[in-house]
Design an enzyme around this catalytic site. Structure first.
Site, PDB file in Angstrom:
ATOM      1  N   CYS A  81       1.091  -0.983  -0.236  1.00  0.00           N
ATOM      2  CA  CYS A  81       0.347  -0.212  -0.078  1.00  0.00           C
ATOM      3  C   CYS A  81       0.944   1.808   0.221  1.00  0.00           C
ATOM      4  CB  CYS A  81      -0.896   0.094   0.887  1.00  0.00           C
ATOM      5  SG  CYS A  81      -2.363   1.078   0.791  1.00  0.00           S
ATOM      6  N   HIS A 192      -3.449  -4.797  -0.143  1.00  0.00           N
ATOM      7  CA  HIS A 192      -3.586  -6.118   0.645  1.00  0.00           C
ATOM      8  C   HIS A 192      -3.427  -7.359   1.258  1.00  0.00           C
ATOM      9  CE1 HIS A 192      -3.129  -1.494   3.557  1.00  0.00           C
ATOM     10  NE2 HIS A 192      -4.301  -1.276   2.533  1.00  0.00           N
ATOM     11  N   GLU A 194      -2.362  -9.054   3.309  1.00  0.00           N
ATOM     12  CA  GLU A 194      -2.454  -9.506   4.660  1.00  0.00           C
ATOM     13  C   GLU A 194      -4.257  -9.558   4.379  1.00  0.00           C
ATOM     14  OE1 GLU A 194      -2.070  -5.123   5.108  1.00  0.00           O
ATOM     15  OE2 GLU A 194      -1.267  -6.591   3.594  1.00  0.00           O
TER      16      GLU A 194
END
Length: 214
Positions: A81, A192, A194
């Site tokens: 990001c 992202h 994650e």
């Protein structure tokens, strides 16, 4: 393998660490100490927020020379990001700000105007499908089929100077937006991983498996 996640006060550190742990890594360090990068086999630069604030945070913590020295060793670096955006030379978010300069190019706002003169909704938030802009073999996207969906939240995106550094894009309401970039051992993901479920965990796994000097 030692994985260092850079802590400069602007990242989803717990979520990133957890995604690395799920992939079997055990030697993980979330560190605000730039000297720890010299001992790392993999480094992740996460980030949320404004470009200028991110670069100011890296500068205050002394990470900029340490990141450049680490990359010069040929070891894999992943920016996520804002961390991806800071890999480039500069950004025009709230004025011109210099970046790390690891990948030639700049960061600019996603086009707000649509072809029919309406305003495009920003930030771009939610799930979108990745489209290849270069071969994915040997990259963090190697095991994904085209069209795999990942999670985004941003209003600015990277514009590499060299077309060859553009790895993937996605469509946001009719405009093409950069999703991933790569130059040598330096990779950036605007999304992202994650927060992108099994697809994102697979991307982290591919990063951990990259060979030194790839």
């Amino acid at each position: 393998m030692k994985v260092v996640i850079i802590d400069y006060g602007m990242g989803n550190l717990f979520s990133v660490r957890r995604a690395v742990e799920v992939n079997g890594a055990t030697d993980i360090e979330v560190s605000a100490d730039p000297s720890r990068l010299a001992h790392a086999d993999r480094v992740i630069l996460p980030g949320v927020g404004a470009f200028a604030d991110g670069m100011a945070g890296l500068t205050r913590a002394g990470f900029i020379p340490a990141i450049r020295d680490y990359v010069a060793l040929g070891r894999p670096l992943l920016g996520i990001c804002l961390g991806m955006q800071m890999l480039l030379e500069h950004s025009d978010e709230f004025g011109d700000t210099s970046g790390l300069g690891l990948i030639p190019g700049h960061v600019r706002g996603i086009d707000r105007a649509t072809d029919d003169g309406k305003r495009r909704k920003l930030p771009s938030i939610g799930w979108a499908r990745l489209q290849p802009e270069a071969p994915w073999e040997g990259t963090i996207l190697a095991d994904l089929p085209p069209g795999a969906a990942v999670y985004f939240l941003h209003s600015f995106h990277a514009v590499p100077s060299e077309r060859a550094d553009l790895l993937a894009s996605y469509d946001h309401l009719g405009t093409t937006v950069t999703a991933a970039i790569r130059r040598g051992n330096v990779t950036g993901a605007q999304f992202h991983p994650e927060k992108s479920g099994p697809v994102g965990l697979g991307i982290i796994a591919a990063f951990l498996a990259q060979s030194t000097g790839a």
